[in-house]
Design an enzyme around this catalytic site. Structure first.
Site, PDB file in Angstrom:
ATOM      1  N   LYS A 157       0.849  -1.206   0.000  1.00 16.72           N
ATOM      2  CA  LYS A 157       0.000   0.000   0.000  1.00 16.72           C
ATOM      3  C   LYS A 157       0.883   1.253   0.000  1.00 16.72           C
ATOM      4  CE  LYS A 157      -0.365  -0.329   5.018  1.00 16.72           C
ATOM      5  NZ  LYS A 157      -1.195  -0.856   6.134  1.00 16.72           N
ATOM      6  N   TYR A 188      16.846  29.087  10.189  1.00  7.92           N
ATOM      7  CA  TYR A 188      15.658  29.804  10.667  1.00  7.92           C
ATOM      8  C   TYR A 188      15.550  29.757  12.188  1.00  7.92           C
ATOM      9  CZ  TYR A 188      13.816  29.888   5.898  1.00  7.92           C
ATOM     10  OH  TYR A 188      13.635  30.115   4.562  1.00  7.92           O
TER      11      TYR A 188
HETATM   12  C1  LIG Z   1      -0.430  -1.922   6.707  1.00 11.93           C
HETATM   13  C2  LIG Z   1      -0.998  -3.178   7.171  1.00 11.93           C
HETATM   14  C3  LIG Z   1      -0.184  -4.307   7.367  1.00 11.93           C
HETATM   15  C4  LIG Z   1       1.324  -4.250   7.279  1.00 11.93           C
HETATM   16  O1  LIG Z   1       1.806  -3.703   8.478  1.00 11.93           O
HETATM   17  P1  LIG Z   1       3.376  -3.586   8.778  1.00 11.93           P
HETATM   18  O2  LIG Z   1       3.436  -3.077  10.159  1.00 11.93           O
HETATM   19  O3  LIG Z   1       3.900  -2.592   7.786  1.00 11.93           O
HETATM   20  O4  LIG Z   1       3.957  -4.923   8.586  1.00 11.93           O
HETATM   21  C5  LIG Z   1      -0.800  -5.505   7.687  1.00 11.93           C
HETATM   22  N1  LIG Z   1      -2.137  -5.579   7.848  1.00 11.93           N
HETATM   23  C6  LIG Z   1      -2.948  -4.508   7.692  1.00 11.93           C
HETATM   24  C7  LIG Z   1      -4.408  -4.664   7.893  1.00 11.93           C
HETATM   25  C8  LIG Z   1      -2.411  -3.264   7.365  1.00 11.93           C
HETATM   26  O5  LIG Z   1      -3.210  -2.209   7.229  1.00 11.93           O
END
Ligand SMILES: *Cc1c(COP(=O)(O)O)cnc(C)c1O
Length: 372
Positions: A35, A257
């Site tokens: 994702k 800054y």
């Molecule tokens: C993003 C996600 C994962 C992966 O999680 P990580 O901590 O990056 O391994 C697994 N399951 C679900 C439902 C997620 O949303």
């Protein structure tokens, strides 16, 4: 020469990390979570690199899943939030995607919509994360309705862990969460998915039919987890740039800054072409490690949009053009993250579009690309 900030992505290392993930449960299945553009690493390139190893991918939405189809890959893609409108169901069916079902609206859509072929459904149960999924008390009813639904091809039971990376003492343990899954939905031959990276790395009880690792594939251990598996992970992304200016600051002089840094003694400062508009965290504290020409030095002053400044007093041979690693092998993304009040997930997904991605791979990615 182009502005020197680049994100080097080593696809072989992502494959290596996937092999580590799979090796933890040789009899289970390992889905590659890609994702958010593969956590900022580039979903097309990452999925092509993993094409022969990963049996399936997971994304947050159908839009993200379609990018994988456009890359010419026909793997199942699990939609982790399911669908948001009933019209997505026909695309899910035709494309062979798998969908999470986590609420009443989605069950009802599946009951009334006409689709060409049945869909694989992942029934999500809220066992304590309190974010997504059916409450434990409603899970059996949801399961029965899906069982009776001709639009549903098969059901995988799934839940998500809240504290898998928390170490010993938490209010809600991994065991507590798993114990809350109603027996009735766990059929003898039924499929179950619990573990994200932290669950997979650290909790044997969470390793079931399908694992869902994300962050570990990119070589970063979730939070502070450190064990025999996490130590084998290799960082896939190196965020790099160069020194584009140097100067001496007299004692008492200020840098950047707001004058957050005031030189306690005569100090040589290098200016690096990378800033928060590239995805380097503006919150980075004074002294956040930066790797300059083979040595670790510290950030000085506030990070600005396109630049940041480092203390190079102790490395006199460094001059304009010197290579700088913001994170990678020598400064872990986790170090920068903890020095910035965030997590490596956030850093990776914040690298912006203007940062060129350069891919390294022993088998040329180009050869895998389909003609357009
Ligand atoms: C993003 C996600 C994962 C992966 O999680 P990580 O901590 O990056 O391994 C697994 N399951 C679900 C439902 C997620 O949303």
């Amino acid at each position: 020469m182009a502005r020197p900030v680049v994100a080097e992505i080593d696809l072989d290392r992502i494959c290596h990390n996937f092999r580590i993930a799979s090796s933890i449960t040789p009899r289970g299945n390992t889905i590659a979570v890609v994702k958010a553009d593969a956590y900022g690493h580039g979903v097309t390139e990452v999925c092509k690199a993993l094409a022969s190893a990963a049996p399936a991918f997971a994304t947050a939405s159908i839009e993200e899943a379609m990018v994988i189809r456009k890359a010419g890959l026909l793997h199942p893609v699990l939609l982790l939030e399911g669908f948001f409108d009933s019209y997505e169901l026909s695309d899910i069916s035709v494309s062979g995607f798998w969908t999470v079902v986590h609420n009443e609206f989605q069950i009802r859509c599946l009951e009334v919509e006409r689709i060409s072929k049945p869909i694989s459904v992942w029934l999500k149960i809220d066992t304590g994360m309190s974010r997504l999924g059916f409450p434990v008390g409603e899970a059996e009813n949801a399961f029965r309705r899906l069982k009776d639904n001709p639009n549903v091809r098969n059901i995988v039971i799934m839940t998500h862990l809240a504290n898998a990376d928390a170490g010993g003492s938490t209010l809600l343990s991994v065991n507590d969460q798993i114990a809350r899954i109603p027996r009735m939905v766990l059929e003898p031959e039924g499929q179950l998915s619990i573990a994200n990276s932290a669950g997979l790395l650290a909790h044997e009880v969470a390793r079931r039919s399908w694992q869902r690792p994300g962050i570990m594939l990119y070589g970063s251990s979730p939070l502070n987890l450190d064990n025999e598996y996490s130590r084998q992970l290799l960082p896939a992304m190196t965020l790099k740039s160069r020194i584009i200016a140097t100067r001496w600051i007299e004692q008492g002089g200020q840098v950047g800054y707001g004058g957050r840094f005031i030189a306690p003694k005569r100090t040589r400062v290098g200016t690096v072409a990378v800033g928060y508009a590239d995805g380097y965290p503006r919150q980075a504290a004074e002294g956040t490690p930066v790797f300059v020409s083979g040595r670790r030095v510290g950030l000085v002053g506030r990070v600005s949009m396109d630049m940041l400044t480092v203390d190079i007093t102790d490395i006199p041979d460094v001059d304009v053009g010197a290579e700088v690693e913001l994170w990678g092998d020598n400064v872990l993304a986790n170090e920068v993250a903890s020095s910035s009040g965030t997590i490596a997930y956030h850093l990776f997904t914040s690298v912006t579009r203007r940062v060129r991605r350069i891919y390294k791979s022993s088998s040329a990615v180009e050869r895998l690309a389909l003609p357009t």
